[in-house]
Design an enzyme around this catalytic site. Structure first.
Site, mmCIF file in Angstrom:
data_model
loop_
_atom_site.group_PDB
_atom_site.id
_atom_site.type_symbol
_atom_site.label_atom_id
_atom_site.label_comp_id
_atom_site.label_asym_id
_atom_site.label_seq_id
_atom_site.Cartn_x
_atom_site.Cartn_y
_atom_site.Cartn_z
ATOM 1 N N ASN A 22 0.801 -1.185 0.126
ATOM 2 C CA ASN A 22 0.151 0.141 0.035
ATOM 3 C C ASN A 22 0.889 1.332 0.107
ATOM 4 O O ASN A 22 0.171 2.526 -0.156
ATOM 5 C CB ASN A 22 -0.996 0.047 1.146
ATOM 6 N N ARG A 91 -8.505 -0.650 -7.145
ATOM 7 C CA ARG A 91 -8.892 0.494 -7.135
ATOM 8 C C ARG A 91 -7.864 1.690 -6.584
ATOM 9 O O ARG A 91 -8.177 2.794 -7.031
ATOM 10 C CB ARG A 91 -9.834 0.470 -5.729
ATOM 11 N N CYS A 115 -17.047 -3.044 -4.938
ATOM 12 C CA CYS A 115 -15.816 -3.691 -4.329
ATOM 13 C C CYS A 115 -16.437 -4.679 -3.057
ATOM 14 O O CYS A 115 -17.518 -4.315 -2.672
ATOM 15 C CB CYS A 115 -15.179 -2.632 -3.679
ATOM 16 N N ARG A 120 -17.262 1.742 -1.722
ATOM 17 C CA ARG A 120 -16.083 2.419 -1.932
ATOM 18 C C ARG A 120 -16.032 3.957 -2.539
ATOM 19 O O ARG A 120 -15.530 3.554 -3.813
ATOM 20 C CB ARG A 120 -14.825 1.552 -1.950
ATOM 21 N N PRO A 121 -16.610 4.829 -2.133
ATOM 22 C CA PRO A 121 -16.674 5.818 -2.923
ATOM 23 C C PRO A 121 -15.542 6.583 -3.267
ATOM 24 O O PRO A 121 -14.403 6.480 -2.607
ATOM 25 C CB PRO A 121 -17.983 6.854 -2.172
ATOM 26 N N ASP A 123 -15.584 10.168 -3.841
ATOM 27 C CA ASP A 123 -16.151 11.693 -3.680
ATOM 28 C C ASP A 123 -15.036 12.444 -3.062
ATOM 29 O O ASP A 123 -14.894 13.549 -3.647
ATOM 30 C CB ASP A 123 -17.585 11.458 -3.116
ATOM 31 N N LEU A 124 -14.354 11.957 -2.214
ATOM 32 C CA LEU A 124 -13.254 12.920 -1.643
ATOM 33 C C LEU A 124 -12.218 13.197 -2.471
ATOM 34 O O LEU A 124 -11.630 14.384 -2.389
ATOM 35 C CB LEU A 124 -12.867 12.436 -0.133
ATOM 36 N N ILE A 329 -14.323 1.169 9.678
ATOM 37 C CA ILE A 329 -13.980 1.683 8.250
ATOM 38 C C ILE A 329 -14.677 1.249 7.154
ATOM 39 O O ILE A 329 -15.349 1.956 6.212
ATOM 40 C CB ILE A 329 -12.493 1.388 7.816
HETATM 41 C C1 EPZ Z 1 -6.682 2.235 1.501
HETATM 42 O O1 EPZ Z 1 -7.981 2.160 0.825
HETATM 43 C C2 EPZ Z 1 -6.061 0.926 1.535
HETATM 44 N N1 EPZ Z 1 -5.796 0.709 -0.020
HETATM 45 C C3 EPZ Z 1 -6.925 -0.156 1.914
HETATM 46 O O2 EPZ Z 1 -6.245 -1.610 1.932
HETATM 47 C C4 EPZ Z 1 -7.498 -0.029 3.362
HETATM 48 O O3 EPZ Z 1 -8.407 -0.982 3.705
HETATM 49 C C5 EPZ Z 1 -8.174 1.321 3.551
HETATM 50 O O4 EPZ Z 1 -7.062 2.292 2.973
HETATM 51 C C6 EPZ Z 1 -8.259 1.782 4.926
HETATM 52 O O5 EPZ Z 1 -7.260 2.027 5.630
HETATM 53 C C7 EPZ Z 1 -4.493 0.875 -0.379
HETATM 54 O O6 EPZ Z 1 -3.805 1.610 0.299
HETATM 55 C C8 EPZ Z 1 -4.170 0.716 -1.640
HETATM 56 P P1 EPZ Z 1 -9.954 4.833 2.360
HETATM 57 P P2 EPZ Z 1 -8.464 3.614 0.438
HETATM 58 O O7 EPZ Z 1 -10.371 5.993 1.064
HETATM 59 O O8 EPZ Z 1 -7.820 4.634 0.420
HETATM 60 C C9 EPZ Z 1 -14.729 6.317 2.722
HETATM 61 C C10 EPZ Z 1 -6.008 -3.634 1.352
HETATM 62 O O9 EPZ Z 1 -6.460 -5.045 1.743
HETATM 63 N N2 EPZ Z 1 -14.415 7.069 1.413
HETATM 64 O O10 EPZ Z 1 -9.204 5.607 3.243
HETATM 65 O O11 EPZ Z 1 -9.531 3.316 -1.027
HETATM 66 C C11 EPZ Z 1 -14.752 4.531 2.468
HETATM 67 O O12 EPZ Z 1 -15.845 4.085 2.135
HETATM 68 C C12 EPZ Z 1 -6.729 -2.470 0.947
HETATM 69 O O13 EPZ Z 1 -4.618 -3.681 1.203
HETATM 70 C C13 EPZ Z 1 -15.066 7.680 1.123
HETATM 71 O O14 EPZ Z 1 -16.479 7.868 1.612
HETATM 72 O O15 EPZ Z 1 -9.587 3.597 1.882
HETATM 73 C C14 EPZ Z 1 -14.103 3.945 3.842
HETATM 74 O O16 EPZ Z 1 -15.380 3.894 4.476
HETATM 75 C C15 EPZ Z 1 -8.146 -2.810 0.901
HETATM 76 N N3 EPZ Z 1 -14.928 8.611 0.223
HETATM 77 C C16 EPZ Z 1 -13.192 5.083 4.380
HETATM 78 O O17 EPZ Z 1 -13.450 6.253 3.564
HETATM 79 C C17 EPZ Z 1 -13.919 8.573 -0.502
HETATM 80 O O18 EPZ Z 1 -13.772 9.444 -1.589
HETATM 81 C C18 EPZ Z 1 -11.695 4.801 4.403
HETATM 82 O O19 EPZ Z 1 -11.300 4.456 3.026
HETATM 83 C C19 EPZ Z 1 -13.002 7.848 -0.162
HETATM 84 C C20 EPZ Z 1 -13.054 6.888 0.956
#
Ligand code: EPZ
Length: 420
Positions: A22, A91, A115, A120-121, A123-124, A329
């Site tokens: 990651n 993603r 997913c 996993r939106p 939007d941010l 999360i």
């Molecule tokens: C990263 O994904 C990791 N992936 C994920 O690891 C990890 O589970 C996740 O962070 C949380 O720690 C990589 O680093 C490649 P987030 P990411 O955006 O960045 C919500 C693994 O198994 N959200 O931090 O995509 C979302 O729905 C993977 O190695 C929004 O609402 O995760 C979630 O509830 C799987 N809007 C929360 O944020 C957005 O625009 C955290 O997601 C983005 C996210």
């Protein structure tokens, strides 16, 4: 397609953690911010890393992968499209959007789609890039954008109801390094992988204050240059090995551990009764004979990582009492529960909660891996179950663990890869 055949095992010995997947993925995307060559060491040779390499090649990079070192050069021919056929499989590919807008002033990146670990939106990511002045629209499943006059620094707030977004922070941060003026990213993700990305960007010449903090200040530069970097160890792999040690009640020594990346996980292992010793970057874990039940809530860093929730469920299935897991999360990230129930685990799930009643023994079964971390959990479950466990669809595991079965076999695990 391959499957794993696993039998109950006791582990013993030393094992080394590989480089972080990651961390590697956004750092690879960051090389789009320069036309000069970048060299990245300690990159695990995983299918997700190969997918990111294909995306970058599609965008005009030339990639040499030798051992654990990636050399990323630029070709004359440039492109700005990350197609659905590649993005849908991973993603993390969406984080080429920020660098493309910043460097090439236009981008067409497929939206990642569904997913298995839940909604996993993105939007941010989009909100942050629009605040930096990008014109973005969603068209035919793609996020299409341009920034005719270049990006402009701004105050960006990246908080959501769950905390911050890791890759969202990465995307906006990378874009801000080439934006005109100053950007303040408030509520940025504090994960060590973001701190590692910041450290790589600084080596490329970016002016950044913070990183691994909730506030990051970036002074945009006209251009960035090539850089050489070594990726941090994979804290999720380390945590997976700790969960295996606890579940099988086997003492283990794990090398390449960054203790400050692991505090909540080490704390959890201690609460379960393990004795831990950290000397430099070497962790020795001595599990208790009787595992204590604990309550775990997944949270953004430095809280307990969602990426270890499934693996830690296995020692809790064998603990002496009742444990509660709260998944904050990804509230639907419980696909492994039904498979574990088929192996005799006593788990009841309700919304983001899993109540786990410790049982004396679990038994092998034919089970299906649903995602990367759930696959690792099933492997650990196989190592503690009576009889034979067959884990199908292990291509999920190959996306994110470097030679996990070889590492476990070296520790004495009875695990084999066979054709499905
Ligand atoms: C990263 O994904 C990791 N992936 C994920 O690891 C990890 O589970 C996740 O962070 C949380 O720690 C990589 O680093 C490649 P987030 P990411 O955006 O960045 C919500 C693994 O198994 N959200 O931090 O995509 C979302 O729905 C993977 O190695 C929004 O609402 O995760 C979630 O509830 C799987 N809007 C929360 O944020 C957005 O625009 C955290 O997601 C983005 C996210």
């Amino acid at each position: 397609m391959d499957k794993f055949v696993v039998y109950k095992s006791i582990l013993k010995g030393q094992v080394s953690a590989s480089g972080s997947k990651n961390s590697s993925l956004p750092i690879m995307a960051a090389t789009l911010l320069t036309d000069e060559t970048c060299v990245i060491h300690n990159v695990p040779d995983l299918s997700d890393v190969r997918t990111m390499a294909r995306i970058l090649e599609n965008l005009g990079k030339k990639i040499e992968f030798s051992g654990h070192t990636l050399r990323i050069h630029s070709r004359r021919q440039r492109n700005y499209v990350a197609p659905y056929r590649l993005v849908r499989t991973m993603r993390a590919s969406f984080c080429v959007l920020g660098p493309l807008l910043a460097k090439r002033k236009k981008a067409k990146v497929s939206l990642p789609g569904g997913c298995v670990i839940g909604s996993r939106p993105v939007d941010l990511h989009i909100k942050g890039l629009i605040q930096l002045g990008a014109h973005l629209i969603i068209e035919n499943g793609y996020c299409v954008g341009h920034t005719a006059a270049g990006l402009i620094g701004n105050h960006v707030f990246l908080g959501g109801h769950f905390g911050s977004s890791v890759l969202g922070t990465g995307n906006v941060l990378m874009a801000a390094t080439l934006a005109k003026g100053e950007t303040l990213i408030e509520y940025s993700a504090c994960e060590p992988e973001i701190a590692d990305l910041v450290s790589f960007l600084k080596k490329m010449g970016a002016d950044i204050q913070g990183g691994g903090t909730q506030l990051i200040k970036v002074k945009g530069k006209k251009e960035l240059h090539g850089a050489e970097h070594t990726v941090i160890p994979d804290r999720i792999e380390v945590g997976t090995l700790i969960a295996a040690s606890l579940a099988t009640r086997s003492p283990l020594t794990i090398k390449n551990v960054h203790p400050l990346h692991m505090t909540s996980v080490l704390e959890c292992a201690r609460r379960m009764g393990a004795q831990l010793r950290m000397k430099k970057n070497i962790l020795t874990i001595r599990p208790p004979r009787k595992l204590r039940p604990v309550n775990i809530t997944t949270l953004p860093f430095p809280g307990f990582p969602t990426d270890l929730q499934a693996q830690f469920m296995i020692p809790l299935c064998l603990a002496d009492g009742v444990s509660l897991i709260t998944e904050k999360i990804f509230p639907d990230r419980f696909m492994h529960v039904a498979e574990l129930q088929r192996m005799g685990a006593k788990i009841s799930r309700s919304g983001p909660y899993a109540i786990i009643e410790g049982t004396r023994s679990m038994y092998g079964a034919e089970v299906m891996a649903s995602d990367l971390r759930a696959s690792a959990a099933l492997v650990i479950a196989g190592l503690v179950s009576q009889g034979k466990t067959e884990i199908l669809r292990i291509y999920h595991l190959d996306r994110g663990y470097y030679k996990l079965e070889e590492k476990l076999r070296q520790l004495g695990a009875r695990i084999n890869r066979e054709k499905q």
